[in-house]
Design an enzyme around this catalytic site. Structure first.
Site, PDB file in Angstrom:
ATOM      1  N   LYS A   1       6.828   3.123  18.809  1.00 49.75           N
ATOM      2  CA  LYS A   1       6.787   4.533  18.416  1.00 49.75           C
ATOM      3  C   LYS A   1       7.249   5.442  19.559  1.00 49.75           C
ATOM      4  O   LYS A   1       7.901   6.463  19.317  1.00 49.75           O
ATOM      5  CB  LYS A   1       5.380   4.896  17.954  1.00 49.75           C
ATOM      6  CG  LYS A   1       5.039   4.202  16.629  1.00 49.75           C
ATOM      7  CD  LYS A   1       3.569   4.195  16.343  1.00 49.75           C
ATOM      8  CE  LYS A   1       3.272   3.500  15.013  1.00 49.75           C
ATOM      9  NZ  LYS A   1       1.833   3.252  14.819  1.00 49.75           N
ATOM     10  N   THR A  41       0.819  -1.210   0.000  1.00 50.21           N
ATOM     11  CA  THR A  41       0.000   0.000   0.000  1.00 50.21           C
ATOM     12  C   THR A  41       0.853   1.260   0.000  1.00 50.21           C
ATOM     13  O   THR A  41       0.607   2.181  -0.783  1.00 50.21           O
ATOM     14  CB  THR A  41      -0.891   0.040   1.256  1.00 50.21           C
ATOM     15  OG1 THR A  41      -1.276  -1.290   1.578  1.00 50.21           O
ATOM     16  CG2 THR A  41      -2.114   0.884   1.035  1.00 50.21           C
TER      17      THR A  41
END
Lengths: 426, 426
Positions: B204, B13
């Site tokens: 993250k 994607t």
């Protein structure tokens, strides 16, 4: 370690913040840039008033002492106003000094020509602090949207008016009451004209448009409406419909052209911009690829603005180390083509008064139908005097041309009066 | 005009988005960088499945065809996973190719050593897309907070869990119901473990901590609690108290140390993070000078993530023009010192069950008093079985040590059971 010497023009709230931050964050700046920063000279009108910092920096009221000091590699202009700030910046650039400024008025008026002068002299000219105080919006657009096509920038870019509007919304105050409170608390100046008429926001939209669309639009190219005519009635009605009124700077691409406006706008309560309270600012940047992004933070204040100035200073310093000064802060340039009025489409909030006699709503409906426009929501309330009815409407999407035609038709009507027409953001 | 040739590893994607954006925004990129970008070669496992793009790029399943192609100046790694992505990136850097990656797992685990390898080879290694998809948060921290001292970073950095939590809050669904809906709509993977256990958010926070505090904290250094044990009961009770439950990645400075955690947190409805809905992400960065700033946008998705990849590619391209490659993306480094538990203070939401017999509240109150802690709000409701009461409490500020002592005391109690303990953010 190499020391980068800096000259400051002006030592007000932001200038003092810059001085303080350079002292307090020396260690971190050194880790990031490999250099030490030092403010060597400061231009002030009356050096005798700044004895508290006289042992740290050389104070002078003679700008030439900075311009002719070969040690100074960065001049930071924090005086504000067009003149003599412009002349000082031009002189500094011609002396091959890099310049950092927070001066939105000057950048909105003369930014492109000053940027060219900087580039011609292989110097940096940076002005992150000129828009939205502590929010790093310009550098973000320049760096992080370089490969995306920005389709719209919508911003709450004036803290004073957002503070006033927040109070009008929450306390149900009139504009005059809220302004007076804002002045009392220091959120509005004693002469608030530039803020409340939208002029300050318009300057910022000029700069944002340069970064987002590359276009050199001027404030004279677009319509600017402030909040000084805003009625408490409309703030309350907007709330009934599920909206808050914000002063929005809007810049968007429409069918190849660019449309810019500053005006009160009804923002749906679920929209991220509706939650921006008091003196805070926020800018929503919409990219074709990335979609909606929002950047929120303090829109003014000494230290937040100083932080943006410091981000410019550290960037200039990194460039000095790499010997890469002289690239324009914004190097996206396109010819400005205004959007056609038929290409800019929004729903509208319309507030009208009319005599409380039969046939008025029919007349209004007829005008809308003639223009191919239609109502989405409508509320009528009899005025307290029993003679004048007040009708408020949220329309379906209309284009600018339909709106102007509507305004002209109402103007001609002997009985209908348009009190307000504001765009609606869902 | 100079052409910068690029090799892509992976064409899912995000890779397809990168290919599309480079083609569509060629003109703007050229205006900003002075260069044309061209994807020359793409590594895919089965080239025969990508015939639609075979006329635009050279497809190969042999990574050496990219690594040994001297024309390629930038390698973009979008395969994901640690191996063989790490080996490919290392090989590319050793061939003096600049690298852009969106691989959060790899950067969280091996970021600092890869950055050193890049620097040693005078190459760039950039990874903006590894945190918060389309939000340009890493570059913003590196560039715009370089001279400020960041005191806290609080983020909603996982779109899947935020989507699930939004549905639990708005639809009053159970975790299982909301997860199932998220999977149906493609917001959660068929194996959602990494998302719902908080592991993805933890990666993250490792990267955000490197940028905000310079510290190389590892996921094993801090506590990670997901949303997979979250009860609909607590979501509803939080709402009654005026909060929404969000999975928050928290990294903050406390008395010279750094505290990091990923856990469900009660966020006051008026807090900007409370308004972040569905798959969106947001990161609040608090600076000593600038105060609270918030960066909001799409946390995932092909094009938003591709935009972050492109912002890295254009930055590398600018560096290629200026011949300044080889500076670390994040050049703020400090030794990691964990914060003392007594220095991390929050109010807590505590959810307890107990037999519906006299003396239980007294016992609970006694424990709190012994620990020097106190209640701010309390709500008790008899359970449906008539035998077990459910008590929920919002406490005044407690430190981590008090919380652990409280948990230990409840553990020892023969009748009280702690069902949940979540931090509260006002």
């Amino acid at each position: 370690m190499k020391t980068i010497q800096i000259g400051l023009l002006g030592l007000g709230t932001v200038g003092s913040g810059v001085l303080q931050m350079i002292q307090e964050n020396q260690a971190k700046v050194a880790k990031v840039t490999g250099c030490e920063l030092k403010v060597k000279r400061v231009l002030v009108r009356h050096p005798e008033n700044y004895q508290a910092v006289a042992d740290q920096v050389a104070l002078t009221s003679d700008v030439d002492e900075l311009l002719n000091d070969d040690d100074l590699q960065i001049i930071v202009e924090l005086m504000g106003g067009i003149h003599p700030a412009q002349e000082y910046i031009e002189a500094a650039l011609k002396q091959h000094k890099n310049v950092v400024t927070a001066n939105k008025d000057l950048i909105a008026v003369a930014g492109p020509q000053l940027s060219q002068l900087a580039q011609a002299n292989h110097c940096d000219l940076m002005y992150e602090a000129s828009v939205a105080g502590g929010i790093p919006i310009l550098r973000t657009i320049a760096n992080s949207f370089a490969a995306d096509e920005i389709t719209a920038v919508k911003g709450i870019v004036n803290g004073t008016t957002n503070y006033i509007l927040t109070q009008m919304t929450q306390q149900h105050w009139s504009y005059a009451q809220a302004l007076s409170k804002a002045q009392e608390l220091g959120f509005a100046e004693s002469d608030p004209t530039n803020d409340v008429t939208g002029k300050d926001a318009a300057y910022k939209m000029v700069i944002l448009s340069q970064f987002a669309f590359g276009t050199d639009v001027q404030t004279s190219d677009f319509k600017v409406t402030g909040i000084d005519q805003l009625q408490a009635f409309d703030v309350a009605k907007a709330q009934d419909f599920g909206y808050v009124i914000k002063l929005i700077g809007l810049a968007q691409v429409a069918n190849g052209g660019v449309f810019v406006e500053v005006a009160p706008v009804l923002v749906a309560q679920s929209h991220p911009l509706a939650a921006v309270q008091n003196e805070n600012n926020a800018v929503m940047v919409t990219g074709k690829a990335v979609g909606d992004t929002l950047f929120y933070g303090p829109g003014a204040g000494g230290l937040p603005t100083a932080n943006s100035v410091l981000s410019d200073i550290t960037t200039v310093t990194k460039n000095l180390v790499l010997q890469t000064n002289g690239n324009q802060f914004n190097n996206y340039h396109q010819h400005y083509v205004p959007a056609a009025p038929t290409d800019v489409k929004y729903p509208y909030y319309l507030s009208l008064t009319m005599p409380d006699i039969p046939g008025q709503m029919l007349q209004l409906t007829q005008i809308m139908t003639d223009l191919g426009a239609s109502f989405s929501e409508i509320a009528q309330e009899p005025a307290s005097d029993g003679e004048t009815a007040h009708v408020v409407i949220i329309t379906h999407t209309m284009d600018e041309q339909q709106l102007h035609a509507f305004q002209a038709r109402i103007e001609q009507s002997p009985t209908l009066t348009l009190q307000a027409a504001y765009k609606v953001l869902n």
